[in-house]
Design a protein around this motif. Structure first.
Motif, PDB file in Angstrom:
ATOM      1  N   MET A   1       0.842  -1.202   0.000  1.00 49.59           N
ATOM      2  CA  MET A   1       0.000   0.000   0.000  1.00 49.59           C
ATOM      3  C   MET A   1       0.874   1.247   0.000  1.00 49.59           C
ATOM      4  SD  MET A   1      -3.361   0.062   0.259  1.00 49.59           S
ATOM      5  CE  MET A   1      -4.574  -1.217   0.138  1.00 49.59           C
ATOM      6  N   ARG A   2       0.583   2.156  -0.916  1.00 55.12           N
ATOM      7  CA  ARG A   2       1.256   3.448  -0.862  1.00 55.12           C
ATOM      8  C   ARG A   2       0.199   4.547  -0.765  1.00 55.12           C
ATOM      9  NH1 ARG A   2       5.948   6.770  -3.762  1.00 55.12           N
ATOM     10  NH2 ARG A   2       4.966   8.807  -3.515  1.00 55.12           N
ATOM     11  N   TYR A   3       0.300   5.322   0.325  1.00 54.76           N
ATOM     12  CA  TYR A   3      -0.604   6.440   0.512  1.00 54.76           C
ATOM     13  C   TYR A   3       0.151   7.742   0.329  1.00 54.76           C
ATOM     14  CZ  TYR A   3      -3.771   3.078   2.633  1.00 54.76           C
ATOM     15  OH  TYR A   3      -4.585   2.010   2.856  1.00 54.76           O
ATOM     16  N   ASP A   4      -0.405   8.654  -0.459  1.00 52.85           N
ATOM     17  CA  ASP A   4       0.082  10.026  -0.547  1.00 52.85           C
ATOM     18  C   ASP A   4      -0.990  10.919   0.048  1.00 52.85           C
ATOM     19  OD1 ASP A   4       1.446   8.634  -3.150  1.00 52.85           O
ATOM     20  OD2 ASP A   4       2.697  10.271  -2.357  1.00 52.85           O
ATOM     21  N   VAL A   5      -0.593  11.786   0.975  1.00 54.34           N
ATOM     22  CA  VAL A   5      -1.574  12.625   1.658  1.00 54.34           C
ATOM     23  C   VAL A   5      -1.236  14.094   1.433  1.00 54.34           C
ATOM     24  CG1 VAL A   5      -2.672  13.168   3.862  1.00 54.34           C
ATOM     25  CG2 VAL A   5      -1.816  10.853   3.451  1.00 54.34           C
ATOM     26  N   LEU A   6      -2.170  14.836   0.827  1.00 55.89           N
ATOM     27  CA  LEU A   6      -2.006  16.280   0.672  1.00 55.89           C
ATOM     28  C   LEU A   6      -2.594  16.948   1.905  1.00 55.89           C
ATOM     29  CD1 LEU A   6      -1.887  15.303  -2.358  1.00 55.89           C
ATOM     30  CD2 LEU A   6      -2.887  17.519  -2.935  1.00 55.89           C
ATOM     31  N   THR A   7      -1.770  17.732   2.597  1.00 53.92           N
ATOM     32  CA  THR A   7      -2.242  18.393   3.817  1.00 53.92           C
ATOM     33  C   THR A   7      -1.436  19.664   4.072  1.00 53.92           C
ATOM     34  OG1 THR A   7      -2.378  18.217   6.236  1.00 53.92           O
ATOM     35  CG2 THR A   7      -0.740  16.828   5.151  1.00 53.92           C
ATOM     36  N   LEU A   8      -2.090  20.670   4.631  1.00 53.63           N
ATOM     37  CA  LEU A   8      -1.381  21.889   5.050  1.00 53.63           C
ATOM     38  C   LEU A   8      -0.755  21.700   6.425  1.00 53.63           C
ATOM     39  CD1 LEU A   8      -3.984  24.570   3.897  1.00 53.63           C
ATOM     40  CD2 LEU A   8      -1.800  24.007   2.796  1.00 53.63           C
ATOM     41  N   PHE A   9      -1.087  20.567   7.093  1.00 54.01           N
ATOM     42  CA  PHE A   9      -0.602  20.323   8.455  1.00 54.01           C
ATOM     43  C   PHE A   9       0.003  18.928   8.588  1.00 54.01           C
ATOM     44  CE2 PHE A   9      -3.789  23.609   8.612  1.00 54.01           C
ATOM     45  CZ  PHE A   9      -3.179  24.576   9.408  1.00 54.01           C
ATOM     46  N   PRO A  10       1.141  18.685   7.903  1.00 50.57           N
ATOM     47  CA  PRO A  10       1.744  17.350   7.952  1.00 50.57           C
ATOM     48  C   PRO A  10       2.104  16.926   9.378  1.00 50.57           C
ATOM     49  CG  PRO A  10       3.196  18.919   6.812  1.00 50.57           C
ATOM     50  CD  PRO A  10       1.876  19.597   7.000  1.00 50.57           C
ATOM     51  N   GLY A  11       2.364  17.892  10.253  1.00 50.13           N
ATOM     52  CA  GLY A  11       2.720  17.578  11.638  1.00 50.13           C
ATOM     53  C   GLY A  11       1.660  16.782  12.372  1.00 50.13           C
ATOM     54  N   ILE A  12       0.404  16.924  11.959  1.00 51.86           N
ATOM     55  CA  ILE A  12      -0.690  16.185  12.605  1.00 51.86           C
ATOM     56  C   ILE A  12      -0.448  14.680  12.510  1.00 51.86           C
ATOM     57  CG2 ILE A  12      -3.166  15.628  12.413  1.00 51.86           C
ATOM     58  CD1 ILE A  12      -3.678  18.523  11.605  1.00 51.86           C
ATOM     59  N   VAL A 109      -3.209   5.102  -3.107  1.00 53.58           N
ATOM     60  CA  VAL A 109      -4.297   6.036  -2.837  1.00 53.58           C
ATOM     61  C   VAL A 109      -3.708   7.413  -2.538  1.00 53.58           C
ATOM     62  CG1 VAL A 109      -6.376   6.520  -1.483  1.00 53.58           C
ATOM     63  CG2 VAL A 109      -5.613   4.155  -1.757  1.00 53.58           C
ATOM     64  N   VAL A 110      -4.271   8.429  -3.159  1.00 54.96           N
ATOM     65  CA  VAL A 110      -3.927   9.818  -2.837  1.00 54.96           C
ATOM     66  C   VAL A 110      -5.112  10.427  -2.089  1.00 54.96           C
ATOM     67  CG1 VAL A 110      -3.385  12.100  -3.768  1.00 54.96           C
ATOM     68  CG2 VAL A 110      -2.449  10.062  -4.885  1.00 54.96           C
ATOM     69  N   PHE A 111      -4.838  10.979  -0.904  1.00 53.58           N
ATOM     70  CA  PHE A 111      -5.868  11.662  -0.119  1.00 53.58           C
ATOM     71  C   PHE A 111      -5.665  13.179  -0.193  1.00 53.58           C
ATOM     72  CE2 PHE A 111      -5.589   7.578   2.131  1.00 53.58           C
ATOM     73  CZ  PHE A 111      -6.931   7.228   2.214  1.00 53.58           C
ATOM     74  N   ILE A 112      -6.751  13.906  -0.347  1.00 51.42           N
ATOM     75  CA  ILE A 112      -6.707  15.367  -0.290  1.00 51.42           C
ATOM     76  C   ILE A 112      -7.432  15.807   0.981  1.00 51.42           C
ATOM     77  CG2 ILE A 112      -7.328  17.514  -1.447  1.00 51.42           C
ATOM     78  CD1 ILE A 112      -7.590  15.861  -4.072  1.00 51.42           C
ATOM     79  N   CYS A 113      -6.669  16.429   1.902  1.00 58.32           N
ATOM     80  CA  CYS A 113      -7.251  16.928   3.150  1.00 58.32           C
ATOM     81  C   CYS A 113      -7.444  18.430   3.046  1.00 58.32           C
ATOM     82  CB  CYS A 113      -6.325  16.657   4.334  1.00 58.32           C
ATOM     83  SG  CYS A 113      -5.909  14.929   4.564  1.00 58.32           S
ATOM     84  N   GLY A 114      -8.650  18.879   3.262  1.00 58.34           N
ATOM     85  CA  GLY A 114      -8.917  20.314   3.260  1.00 58.34           C
ATOM     86  C   GLY A 114      -8.894  20.886   4.664  1.00 58.34           C
ATOM     87  N   ARG A 115      -8.936  22.167   4.747  1.00 58.77           N
ATOM     88  CA  ARG A 115      -9.084  22.902   6.016  1.00 58.77           C
ATOM     89  C   ARG A 115     -10.036  24.045   5.722  1.00 58.77           C
ATOM     90  NH1 ARG A 115      -7.098  21.828  11.340  1.00 58.77           N
ATOM     91  NH2 ARG A 115      -7.038  19.605  10.917  1.00 58.77           N
ATOM     92  N   TYR A 116     -10.307  24.879   6.647  1.00 54.33           N
ATOM     93  CA  TYR A 116     -11.169  26.040   6.451  1.00 54.33           C
ATOM     94  C   TYR A 116     -12.555  25.619   5.986  1.00 54.33           C
ATOM     95  CZ  TYR A 116      -6.336  27.531   6.188  1.00 54.33           C
ATOM     96  OH  TYR A 116      -5.002  27.657   6.409  1.00 54.33           O
ATOM     97  N   GLU A 117     -13.150  26.430   5.140  1.00 53.87           N
ATOM     98  CA  GLU A 117     -14.575  26.255   4.812  1.00 53.87           C
ATOM     99  C   GLU A 117     -14.820  25.308   3.640  1.00 53.87           C
ATOM    100  OE1 GLU A 117     -16.784  27.738   6.928  1.00 53.87           O
ATOM    101  OE2 GLU A 117     -14.934  28.297   7.945  1.00 53.87           O
ATOM    102  N   GLY A 118     -13.758  24.792   3.029  1.00 53.53           N
ATOM    103  CA  GLY A 118     -13.987  23.843   1.936  1.00 53.53           C
ATOM    104  C   GLY A 118     -13.154  24.148   0.708  1.00 53.53           C
ATOM    105  N   PHE A 119     -13.438  23.412  -0.366  1.00 51.19           N
ATOM    106  CA  PHE A 119     -12.649  23.473  -1.590  1.00 51.19           C
ATOM    107  C   PHE A 119     -13.392  24.258  -2.662  1.00 51.19           C
ATOM    108  CE2 PHE A 119     -11.891  19.404   0.489  1.00 51.19           C
ATOM    109  CZ  PHE A 119     -10.507  19.312   0.492  1.00 51.19           C
ATOM    110  N   ASP A 120     -12.644  24.973  -3.491  1.00 46.66           N
ATOM    111  CA  ASP A 120     -13.194  25.495  -4.740  1.00 46.66           C
ATOM    112  C   ASP A 120     -13.709  24.295  -5.546  1.00 46.66           C
ATOM    113  OD1 ASP A 120     -13.264  26.280  -7.585  1.00 46.66           O
ATOM    114  OD2 ASP A 120     -12.252  28.121  -6.938  1.00 46.66           O
ATOM    115  N   GLN A 121     -14.942  24.394  -6.052  1.00 48.86           N
ATOM    116  CA  GLN A 121     -15.577  23.274  -6.777  1.00 48.86           C
ATOM    117  C   GLN A 121     -14.707  22.770  -7.931  1.00 48.86           C
ATOM    118  OE1 GLN A 121     -18.178  21.424  -6.062  1.00 48.86           O
ATOM    119  NE2 GLN A 121     -18.081  20.248  -7.980  1.00 48.86           N
ATOM    120  N   ARG A 122     -13.832  23.644  -8.490  1.00 50.14           N
ATOM    121  CA  ARG A 122     -13.021  23.217  -9.639  1.00 50.14           C
ATOM    122  C   ARG A 122     -11.990  22.148  -9.270  1.00 50.14           C
ATOM    123  NH1 ARG A 122     -13.336  28.673 -11.601  1.00 50.14           N
ATOM    124  NH2 ARG A 122     -12.752  29.188  -9.463  1.00 50.14           N
TER     125      ARG A 122
END
Ligand code: 6GU
Length: 242
Positions: A1-12, A109-122
């Motif tokens: 298994m290889r996971y890639d995680v997009l995050t603004l807070f990798p320290g978490i 699997v690539v995960f996209i983690c958001g923060r704040y109020e959400g993602f631009d629909q694009r």
């Protein structure tokens, strides 16, 4: 298994990746987790990855470009595996979804983690990710959801758990979609509460029957939604077929 995680807070993820179960799985090369701070893809001198919402309103919205660029760089020209965006608007993750991911051949699997109020629909329009949620409540971001999903999957990969920690009898697992009943260990009596006699009887059939009953009873009391769907009772006067 290889996971890639997009995050603004990798320290978490530090404690999660460094402790026990996942740490061992990583050391034994059963699992890889790569963290990507998509602020590096901001492409502006203020490194900003969010902006005010068109139409007005509270909070900030994550811009499309940094996330799309980061995902495209990670996945390259011929993407393989799954792309998952974590959002309370997604499908609710469950054991069946975890089992399916654990069976996945390429295991990427690539995960996209958001923060704040959400993602631009694009982000969604361009990348067409799967959207998954942890449940009907709001978290500050997708990081805890990504960790929950990763943990639910890797514990199903052969070799990650020892035999003594086996996942086969877990609540919700294949062959047991009900809640588990009560369990006991020594001593036989604690603060006046006694271990049920049947568990000390040595009668394996009786023990298995007792466990099935308790599991069903607990599920009926707490989680009727997990019980197999039964036909509704016939209304009186309804003819019974031929
Ligand atoms: Cl995946 N993200 C956020 N922000 N909140 C959630 C969630 C995900 N799942 C449940 N609540």
């Amino acid at each position: 298994m290889r996971y890639d995680v997009l995050t603004l807070f990798p320290g978490i993820f530090a404690g999660f990746l460094g402790e026990s179960l996942l740490d061992k799985a990583i050391q034994r090369e059963l699992v890889q987790v790569h963290l990507h701070d998509f602020r590096k893809w901001a492409g502006n001198k203020h490194q900003s990855v969010d902006d005010r919402p068109y139409g007005g309103g509270q909070g900030m919205v994550l811009s499309a470009a940094p996330i799309v660029d980061c995902v495209e760089e990670i996945r390259g020209d011929s993407p393989v595996g799954r792309l998952i965006l974590l959002t309370p608007q997604g499908r609710v993750w469950d054991q069946v979804a975890a089992e399916e991911m654990a069976r996945q051949q390429d295991g990427r699997v690539v995960f996209i983690c958001g923060r704040y109020e959400g993602f631009d629909q694009r982000v969604i329009d361009v990348l067409q990710p799967e959207e998954w949620s942890l449940g009907d409540y709001v978290l500050n971001g997708g990081e805890v959801a990504a960790m929950a999903i990763i943990e639910s999957v890797i514990r199903l990969i052969p070799g990650v758990l020892g035999d003594s920690e086996s996942s086969v009898d877990d609540s919700f697992s294949e062959g047991n979609r009900l809640l588990e009943g009560p369990q006991y260990t020594r001593p036989r009596e604690y603060r006046g509460y006694r271990v049920p006699d049947v568990l000390l009887s040595g009668d394996h059939q009786a023990i298995a029957r007792w466990r099935r009953e308790k599991s069903l009873q607990r599920t009926q009391e707490r989680r009727q939604d997990l019980l197999p769907k039964t036909d509704p009772p016939r209304s009186s006067g309804e003819e019974i077929g031929e």
